[in-house]
Scaffold this motif. Structure first.
Motif, PDB file in Angstrom:
ATOM      1  N   THR B   3       0.812  -1.201   0.000  1.00 58.30           N
ATOM      2  CA  THR B   3       0.000   0.000   0.000  1.00 58.30           C
ATOM      3  C   THR B   3       0.856   1.266   0.000  1.00 58.30           C
ATOM      4  O   THR B   3       0.625   2.188  -0.758  1.00 58.30           O
ATOM      5  CB  THR B   3      -0.863  -0.010   1.273  1.00 58.30           C
ATOM      6  OG1 THR B   3      -1.734  -1.122   1.166  1.00 58.30           O
ATOM      7  CG2 THR B   3      -1.683   1.247   1.385  1.00 58.30           C
ATOM      8  N   HIS B   6       2.388   2.244  -3.260  1.00 55.80           N
ATOM      9  CA  HIS B   6       1.450   2.890  -4.176  1.00 55.80           C
ATOM     10  C   HIS B   6       1.220   4.336  -3.747  1.00 55.80           C
ATOM     11  O   HIS B   6       1.160   5.225  -4.575  1.00 55.80           O
ATOM     12  CB  HIS B   6       0.113   2.147  -4.192  1.00 55.80           C
ATOM     13  CG  HIS B   6       0.143   0.968  -5.099  1.00 55.80           C
ATOM     14  ND1 HIS B   6      -0.131   1.055  -6.431  1.00 55.80           N
ATOM     15  CD2 HIS B   6       0.453  -0.318  -4.854  1.00 55.80           C
ATOM     16  CE1 HIS B   6      -0.009  -0.137  -6.978  1.00 55.80           C
ATOM     17  NE2 HIS B   6       0.342  -0.988  -6.042  1.00 55.80           N
ATOM     18  N   LYS B   8      -1.354   5.843  -2.695  1.00 56.86           N
ATOM     19  CA  LYS B   8      -2.514   6.467  -3.316  1.00 56.86           C
ATOM     20  C   LYS B   8      -3.638   6.714  -2.329  1.00 56.86           C
ATOM     21  O   LYS B   8      -4.715   7.118  -2.703  1.00 56.86           O
ATOM     22  CB  LYS B   8      -3.042   5.558  -4.421  1.00 56.86           C
ATOM     23  CG  LYS B   8      -2.127   5.502  -5.630  1.00 56.86           C
ATOM     24  CD  LYS B   8      -2.567   4.416  -6.572  1.00 56.86           C
ATOM     25  CE  LYS B   8      -1.670   4.316  -7.784  1.00 56.86           C
ATOM     26  NZ  LYS B   8      -1.862   3.092  -8.524  1.00 56.86           N
ATOM     27  N   HIS B   9      -3.389   6.470  -1.061  1.00 56.06           N
ATOM     28  CA  HIS B   9      -4.522   6.484  -0.138  1.00 56.06           C
ATOM     29  C   HIS B   9      -4.832   7.838   0.473  1.00 56.06           C
ATOM     30  O   HIS B   9      -5.884   8.045   1.017  1.00 56.06           O
ATOM     31  CB  HIS B   9      -4.321   5.440   0.949  1.00 56.06           C
ATOM     32  CG  HIS B   9      -4.395   4.070   0.375  1.00 56.06           C
ATOM     33  ND1 HIS B   9      -3.511   3.082   0.669  1.00 56.06           N
ATOM     34  CD2 HIS B   9      -5.255   3.558  -0.537  1.00 56.06           C
ATOM     35  CE1 HIS B   9      -3.819   2.009  -0.029  1.00 56.06           C
ATOM     36  NE2 HIS B   9      -4.868   2.271  -0.757  1.00 56.06           N
ATOM     37  N   PRO B  11      -5.851  11.507  -0.098  1.00 58.99           N
ATOM     38  CA  PRO B  11      -6.274  12.432  -1.131  1.00 58.99           C
ATOM     39  C   PRO B  11      -5.433  13.695  -0.994  1.00 58.99           C
ATOM     40  O   PRO B  11      -5.364  14.292   0.076  1.00 58.99           O
ATOM     41  CB  PRO B  11      -7.741  12.707  -0.803  1.00 58.99           C
ATOM     42  CG  PRO B  11      -8.049  11.996   0.459  1.00 58.99           C
ATOM     43  CD  PRO B  11      -6.807  11.356   0.977  1.00 58.99           C
ATOM     44  N   ARG B  59     -11.545  15.309  -5.409  1.00 54.96           N
ATOM     45  CA  ARG B  59     -12.565  14.322  -5.108  1.00 54.96           C
ATOM     46  C   ARG B  59     -13.053  14.575  -3.683  1.00 54.96           C
ATOM     47  O   ARG B  59     -12.259  14.674  -2.762  1.00 54.96           O
ATOM     48  CB  ARG B  59     -11.927  12.934  -5.183  1.00 54.96           C
ATOM     49  CG  ARG B  59     -12.879  11.794  -5.307  1.00 54.96           C
ATOM     50  CD  ARG B  59     -12.090  10.498  -5.401  1.00 54.96           C
ATOM     51  NE  ARG B  59     -11.595  10.253  -6.751  1.00 54.96           N
ATOM     52  CZ  ARG B  59     -12.366   9.811  -7.753  1.00 54.96           C
ATOM     53  NH1 ARG B  59     -13.641   9.616  -7.563  1.00 54.96           N
ATOM     54  NH2 ARG B  59     -11.841   9.597  -8.931  1.00 54.96           N
ATOM     55  N   GLN B  60     -14.341  14.720  -3.529  1.00 52.97           N
ATOM     56  CA  GLN B  60     -14.866  14.966  -2.183  1.00 52.97           C
ATOM     57  C   GLN B  60     -14.632  13.776  -1.276  1.00 52.97           C
ATOM     58  O   GLN B  60     -14.681  12.632  -1.716  1.00 52.97           O
ATOM     59  CB  GLN B  60     -16.364  15.203  -2.258  1.00 52.97           C
ATOM     60  CG  GLN B  60     -16.696  16.631  -2.581  1.00 52.97           C
ATOM     61  CD  GLN B  60     -18.108  16.917  -2.164  1.00 52.97           C
ATOM     62  OE1 GLN B  60     -19.030  16.542  -2.848  1.00 52.97           O
ATOM     63  NE2 GLN B  60     -18.270  17.569  -1.025  1.00 52.97           N
ATOM     64  N   ASN B  61     -14.456  14.030  -0.029  1.00 58.11           N
ATOM     65  CA  ASN B  61     -14.323  12.964   0.958  1.00 58.11           C
ATOM     66  C   ASN B  61     -15.701  12.673   1.542  1.00 58.11           C
ATOM     67  O   ASN B  61     -16.265  13.464   2.280  1.00 58.11           O
ATOM     68  CB  ASN B  61     -13.356  13.425   2.053  1.00 58.11           C
ATOM     69  CG  ASN B  61     -13.137  12.343   3.078  1.00 58.11           C
ATOM     70  OD1 ASN B  61     -14.022  11.565   3.378  1.00 58.11           O
ATOM     71  ND2 ASN B  61     -11.932  12.296   3.614  1.00 58.11           N
ATOM     72  N   ALA B  62     -16.221  11.492   1.154  1.00 55.30           N
ATOM     73  CA  ALA B  62     -17.590  11.154   1.548  1.00 55.30           C
ATOM     74  C   ALA B  62     -17.737  11.049   3.059  1.00 55.30           C
ATOM     75  O   ALA B  62     -18.777  11.362   3.621  1.00 55.30           O
ATOM     76  CB  ALA B  62     -18.007   9.844   0.888  1.00 55.30           C
ATOM     77  N   LEU B  63     -16.679  10.602   3.724  1.00 58.34           N
ATOM     78  CA  LEU B  63     -16.767  10.442   5.172  1.00 58.34           C
ATOM     79  C   LEU B  63     -16.885  11.799   5.847  1.00 58.34           C
ATOM     80  O   LEU B  63     -17.692  12.003   6.740  1.00 58.34           O
ATOM     81  CB  LEU B  63     -15.539   9.704   5.707  1.00 58.34           C
ATOM     82  CG  LEU B  63     -15.297   8.325   5.101  1.00 58.34           C
ATOM     83  CD1 LEU B  63     -14.114   7.670   5.792  1.00 58.34           C
ATOM     84  CD2 LEU B  63     -16.527   7.458   5.243  1.00 58.34           C
ATOM     85  N   ALA B  64     -16.050  12.756   5.398  1.00 59.42           N
ATOM     86  CA  ALA B  64     -16.088  14.098   5.983  1.00 59.42           C
ATOM     87  C   ALA B  64     -17.463  14.722   5.742  1.00 59.42           C
ATOM     88  O   ALA B  64     -18.039  15.371   6.614  1.00 59.42           O
ATOM     89  CB  ALA B  64     -15.002  14.968   5.369  1.00 59.42           C
ATOM     90  N   LEU B  67     -20.007  13.318   8.133  1.00 64.31           N
ATOM     91  CA  LEU B  67     -19.855  13.877   9.473  1.00 64.31           C
ATOM     92  C   LEU B  67     -20.384  15.304   9.540  1.00 64.31           C
ATOM     93  O   LEU B  67     -21.095  15.675  10.457  1.00 64.31           O
ATOM     94  CB  LEU B  67     -18.388  13.856   9.889  1.00 64.31           C
ATOM     95  CG  LEU B  67     -17.888  12.521  10.418  1.00 64.31           C
ATOM     96  CD1 LEU B  67     -16.414  12.629  10.723  1.00 64.31           C
ATOM     97  CD2 LEU B  67     -18.658  12.087  11.648  1.00 64.31           C
TER      98      LEU B  67
END
Lengths: 340, 340
Positions: B3, B6, B8-9, B11, B59-64, B67
């Protein structure tokens, strides 16, 4: 009975509430509930926090935790056809069990092979900061890798893409074909027909190679006239019956269990008993069919559960496919029943 | 290929980067990307933001987002057996398609009916602040509701719990049994046998009630001696053959397609042709079997896809099961093939 009437969606108990009830600091509560190594919390304070957590029904917010830790516990699984076959379901099952074992949660998306849906699914997973994505197909084949998949760690499951640099986990078709043929050889058969699929695929070439190598290893020559190309379904097996019987074969290895099911019907119409007059071997160990034919079908299992589980292990770096193919091949075990 | 290699995790593009590139405030970017109603953003600023988003790959952070908005876009699906049957897969498929249509993502957990796993799965979903949970079983039955399910909005799919106050979505077994029998009546049959399951279940009683009411409505009396209790699998259908033939029935309604598959084998051994000598009707429209028997089996479909989709609609308050049962019954449509 609407959502708002239930009013259960807003977690009302905070870490602050727990701290107050336990008479400790919020930091202490955080250390206890996150079980941080190295944090020195007295046994008494720990007990008070745990009691307050239980009494108040405090539940951690996994999303907040993900954000604060900057890593997610999601693994995405994109499948082209969960629903149209019992196979892909086993891939999900295996992937989920293995993901859970390591503290990850699976986000599943079924795309029906639709590119737009696939792109949406991958984008959704990236937005949820998945640790990586398993991209799986319901039958073993070469794919064109969706562009978006390169934006995260990805492992191909039950498919592969040579030259893409992506690791893959696939069934060992050749070993499966060899094993199926060896089962028939072990029962004393020497003239063994093979009803193979007409569809070019790793299953077509791999199972044929395995059939061939098992015959060669046993000192039985490979005879091309014993290979019968057929539609890989019941209809194909049924239609092949006369040609198979005319070949004088005493045993038949079928490309899959559905072909075997159709062959059963054809053999019955010709008054042939299985296995007394002719032995039949399947491939797939397909649920609902294999164990319930008359007689129950001996076959070789496609290891779908194991493909899903191995996919997760590769994604988490626990297992590593060998270079240069970057393909991890999973064995297809024999399932002995009563048709040999 | 780990990982971290890469990398890439994380953003890397933030809303601030977009604002800078577009020459606008962060608030303006937020309004545009969240498409907030009522926010007055000039067309020119909106265009600049959209271009910067595209150019930078923001890219929006869906988790943020979850919350900050305090609501989640997750719907949980707890299934007892995704993998051991093609059925539950269709429930997932329907639920996922419907969830996506309304902007929700499905979190799926397969529990194998294990209570500890079930509790873990529900707890995980609550931690992810799911909007609600669909609790589904792979065959229609009454369940004991897991305690944790009461902590959120829940809808039972393909199962129910009388008196629990929980809404459920189930197949209309009685209508299905009636439809199956009507298909045989419409083909001119009057002496119709019913191979029913020995397992007490809504399918057992509902299909029987439907069979009975169709016969009564057609002026054909219900004859208990034409009902043959059997194991609900191929083996049961095969074993019932002699008794069914001895009854003089000209048509047979089978509890499910697997029973019909076994009956096919039995009828063949007795030299009876389908449908010329005797008509056969299945139930389930089970993938891999129904369409591929010889002749292809006429049957009634269990609407698993629709059960999953309707479950989501009920959870989102789009559809409402009628009181007092709180059960939404989904129709089982006839599938006409060649066995009648």
């Amino acid at each position: 009975m609407s959502t708002s009437e239930h009013g259960k969606h807003t977690p009302s108990v905070t870490m602050r509430d727990v701290a107050k009830a336990a008479g400790v600091s919020v930091a202490t509560v955080s250390h206890v509930v996150n079980d941080k190594a190295g944090a020195r919390i007295g046994a008494e304070a720990r007990r008070r926090v745990q009691e307050a957590v239980a009494a108040l029904g405090y539940r951690q917010n996994a999303l907040a935790k993900t954000l604060s830790q900057g890593t997610s516990r999601f693994i995405g699984l994109v499948a082209d056809a969960i629903a149209t076959t019992p196979f892909a379901g086993q891939i999900i099952h295996g992937a989920q069990d293995e993901a859970w074992k390591h503290g990850y949660v699976l986000l599943v998306a079924n795309t029906d092979g639709n590119t737009a849906v696939e792109n949406d699914a991958i984008a959704m997973m990236l937005e949820h900061q998945v640790h990586g994505i398993l991209y799986s197909t319901w039958y073993h084949r070469e794919i064109v890798v969706p562009e978006a998949l390169h934006q995260t760690d990805a492992v191909l499951v039950d498919c592969f893409a040579d030259g893409s640099g992506l690791r893959s986990v696939v069934p060992d078709e050749e070993q499966g074909g060899r094993t199926a043929t060896e089962e028939l050889l072990a029962a004393g058969h020497r003239r063994i027909a093979f009803i193979n699929t007409t569809t070019p695929s790793p299953a077509q070439s791999g199972r044929l190679a395995g059939y061939r190598s098992a015959l060669t290893a046993a000192g039985v020559g490979f005879d091309e006239s014993l290979v019968f190309p057929s539609e890989p379904a019941q209809e194909g097996g049924y239609a092949a019956t006369s040609r198979v019987l005319a070949s004088g074969a005493t045993a038949v290895f079928c490309h899959n269990d559905r072909v075997a099911m159709g062959l059963y019907d054809g053999l019955r119409e010709h008054g042939r008993r299985i296995p007394e007059d002719i032995a039949v071997m399947g491939f797939d160990n397909q649920d609902v069919i294999a164990a319930h034919l008359r007689p129950p079908l001996s076959t070789v299992a496609l290891p779908h559960y194991e493909l899903g589980a191995a996919g997760v292990r590769v994604l988490l770096g626990i297992e590593e496919p060998p270079a240069p193919s970057l393909q991890l091949r999973v064995a297809c075990p024999p399932i002995q029943r009563e048709s040999i």
